[in-house]
Structures are given as structure tokens and as C-alpha cells.
Design an enzyme around this catalytic site. Structure first.
Site, PDB file in Angstrom:
ATOM      1  N   ASN A 168       0.846  -1.185   0.000  1.00 33.21           N
ATOM      2  CA  ASN A 168       0.000   0.000   0.000  1.00 33.21           C
ATOM      3  C   ASN A 168       0.883   1.236   0.000  1.00 33.21           C
ATOM      4  O   ASN A 168       1.246   1.777   1.047  1.00 33.21           O
ATOM      5  CB  ASN A 168      -0.942  -0.014   1.211  1.00 33.21           C
ATOM      6  CG  ASN A 168      -1.981  -1.106   1.089  1.00 33.21           C
ATOM      7  OD1 ASN A 168      -2.911  -1.002   0.292  1.00 33.21           O
ATOM      8  ND2 ASN A 168      -1.784  -2.185   1.836  1.00 33.21           N
ATOM      9  N   GLU A 169       1.227   1.643  -1.209  1.00 30.53           N
ATOM     10  CA  GLU A 169       2.144   2.754  -1.394  1.00 30.53           C
ATOM     11  C   GLU A 169       1.477   4.079  -1.011  1.00 30.53           C
ATOM     12  O   GLU A 169       0.253   4.130  -0.848  1.00 30.53           O
ATOM     13  CB  GLU A 169       2.594   2.796  -2.857  1.00 30.53           C
ATOM     14  CG  GLU A 169       3.379   1.561  -3.301  1.00 30.53           C
ATOM     15  CD  GLU A 169       4.819   1.548  -2.791  1.00 30.53           C
ATOM     16  OE1 GLU A 169       5.111   2.177  -1.753  1.00 30.53           O
ATOM     17  OE2 GLU A 169       5.656   0.903  -3.443  1.00 30.53           O
ATOM     18  N   PRO A 170       2.283   5.150  -0.851  1.00 31.31           N
ATOM     19  CA  PRO A 170       1.705   6.452  -0.532  1.00 31.31           C
ATOM     20  C   PRO A 170       0.529   6.775  -1.449  1.00 31.31           C
ATOM     21  O   PRO A 170       0.605   6.579  -2.661  1.00 31.31           O
ATOM     22  CB  PRO A 170       2.872   7.403  -0.780  1.00 31.31           C
ATOM     23  CG  PRO A 170       4.087   6.577  -0.490  1.00 31.31           C
ATOM     24  CD  PRO A 170       3.747   5.186  -0.950  1.00 31.31           C
TER      25      PRO A 170
END
Ligand code: GLP
Length: 263
Positions: A168-170
Site C-alpha cells: 500500500n504505497e503512498p
């Protein structure tokens, strides 16, 4: 309902007055990993006694390797059985074959599943081989399987240098569920050593969402080494923001960060 065994991890130490989540600093990652393994083993045994299953959410990367080694040791030397354990891994690169050396399925087989008595059908890792057209249905089914298994009892997490949990990237919203994502350039750079260069590193992954992770009944995030210190600080002391998805854990009422001195 039978009571779960007490958690082995000590409560928040006095020094954490700026932190929004319980955090324990261990002298070494080995000691920390043993404590986490002890908590998992206690839950597995308690559920065995009650003839119930345990659902574990599992992570990959270098961080959980000592934890898995300790669980394997407990299986071999202390007779810890995983016959009542169901697992769901956080994520998998996309596209990737399960047999590929750098696939997370392969990592899990080599570091844990091949050495314990878990029922192979009880181990779930997102599928990196699907055509794009069937990914949505796969992701929905992954969520449904977690629910059908009774929900995740303990979710193990590492943390990426972008502050990601799973992949869950930025920018990943709090409500996100299992889905395909595009990997951040820093994440791909960090992984490029494994893949023999950035040009060979996958650009996408399938990951559980932030919401999927927050629904676990207990979450343990582990972090080792000085290179993780800054992002751990932001996750535990900073504002809750989709720019650092680990910060959403501040909103979980049964989360524990476990770090070594350097982190
Ligand atoms: C990858 C994984 C994460 C993991 C992170 C950190 O991005 N998808 O689940 O937490 O790497 O890896 P390491 O534990 O090797 O530092």
C-alpha cells in the site's frame, strides 16, 4: 468463549510518550522475533486445545525471516503443529510465476511452508499469474476467503521505506481493499537488487488493502535497522495520512510495533 493466552509482548515502555501506538524496543531483532513467534505459538496452541483454527496474515521481505526460522525451530524441536493454521499473505508481485525465485509464494515455501505441517491448501498468496481481466474477481475472492476463514487473528507486517504496509504505497486510501497497485520508484529501487536491476523489477503488485489489514484482530509490525528508524518514527509519531500507510495503524486498537535498537 475461551480466553486467548496473554500476549508475550510487554506493554508500552515509559519512554514512548510521543508515540500513538504501543511500541517495544528489543536489544536485537533475534530477541524480538522470538517474542513474536512465542505469541503466535501460544495462540496456535490455545486454539488447538479448543479445536479451532488460527488465521495468520503473513508478510515477506527480510524482516520476518527470523520469525519464520523460529517457528520452524519450534515445529521441529517443540512439536508445534500448524495443522490448524490458515494463512493469507499480504501481497505478491505482478506479474510473476509462483516458481520464480523472487516471488513471494516461493519465499513463503522456502522460509516457512516447506518446513512445517501446514495443509498446503490452507496457505494463500495472491496470484501473480492471472490475466488482468480476472484480477478484480480474484481480489474480491481473496477478501471473501479471509472472511470465510473467520478473519485474520494476527497480521504480521514489515514496513517499506515509503511507509508502506503490504504494497500500500503512498496515496492508498484507508478504505482500500485487495487490489492491483503500481509500485513506487523507491520500493522498486529497494527490490532491484533481488531482481538483478531496476529494469527487471516488476512495476505492479497485488496487495491486501489498508482496510483489509486494519480488520485483523491484532497487528504486529516489525522493523529492524537504522534505515527504518525515520519511517517508523513518522508512522508512530506523525499524523495519520495516506502518504504513510503504516500511520493508519495508529487507529487500530490492538496493534504493537516491535523494533530493534537501531530502528
Ligand atoms: C516489501 C514488502 C513489504 C515489506 C517491505 C520491507 O515492500 N511488500 O511487505 O514490509 O518490502 O522489506 P524488508 O523487510 O526486506 O525491509
Amino acid at each position: 468463549m475461551s480466553r486467548e493466552p496473554p500476549m508475550n509482548l510487554p506493554p508500552t515502555a515509559a519512554s514512548n510518550r510521543f508515540e500513538h501506538v504501543p511500541l517495544t524496543v528489543f536489544p536485537s531483532s533475534a530477541e524480538a522475533s522470538r517474542a513474536v513467534a512465542g505469541e503466535i505459538a501460544a495462540l496456535i496452541r490455545a486454539r488447538q486445545a479448543a479445536k479451532r483454527t488460527v488465521v495468520l496474515g503473513l508478510a515477506t521481505g527480510s524482516t520476518p525471516q527470523q520469525l519464520y526460522a523460529e517457528l520452524v525451530r519450534m515445529h521441529r524441536e517443540e512439536g508445534l503443529s500448524f495443522a490448524n493454521v490458515v494463512t493469507f499473505n499480504l501481497d505478491e508481485y505482478f506479474p510473476i510465476q509462483p516458481s520464480a525465485l523472487r516471488s513471494y509464494r516461493h519465499f513463503m515455501q522456502v522460509n516457512l511452508f516447506d518446513h512445517i505441517d501446514i495443509v498446503p491448501a490452507n496457505t494463500h498468496v495472491p496470484d501473480g499469474t492471472l490475466p488482468i481481466s480476472s484480477l478484480d474477481a480474484f481480489c474480491r475472492e481473496y477478501e471473501e476467503k479471509i472472511q470465510a476463514a473467520g478473519g485474520i487473528d494476527i497480521q504480521i507486517l514489515g514496513i517499506g521505506r515509503t511507509g508502506h504496509i503490504g504494497f500500500n504505497e503512498p496515496g492508498s486510501p484507508r478504505r482500500s481493499r485487495t487490489r492491483m497497485v503500481t509500485l513506487d520508484s523507491l520500493t522498486r529501487r529497494d527490490a532491484s537488487g533481488d531482481f538483478g536491476g531496476e529494469e527487471n523489477t516488476p512495476r505492479h503488485a497485488v496487495t491486501m488493502g489498508v482496510r483489509t489489514i486494519l480488520e485483523a484482530r491484532r497487528v504486529i509490525l516489525m522493523a529492524w535497522g537504522q534505515h527504518k528508524a525515520e519511517i517508523v518514527r513518522e508512522a508512530v509519531e506523525g499524523p495519520v495520512t495516506p502518504q504513510i500507510t503504516a500511520s493508519f495503524l495508529q487507529e487500530h486498537d490492538n496493534v504493537h510495533f516491535v523494533v530493534d535498537m537501531a530502528a
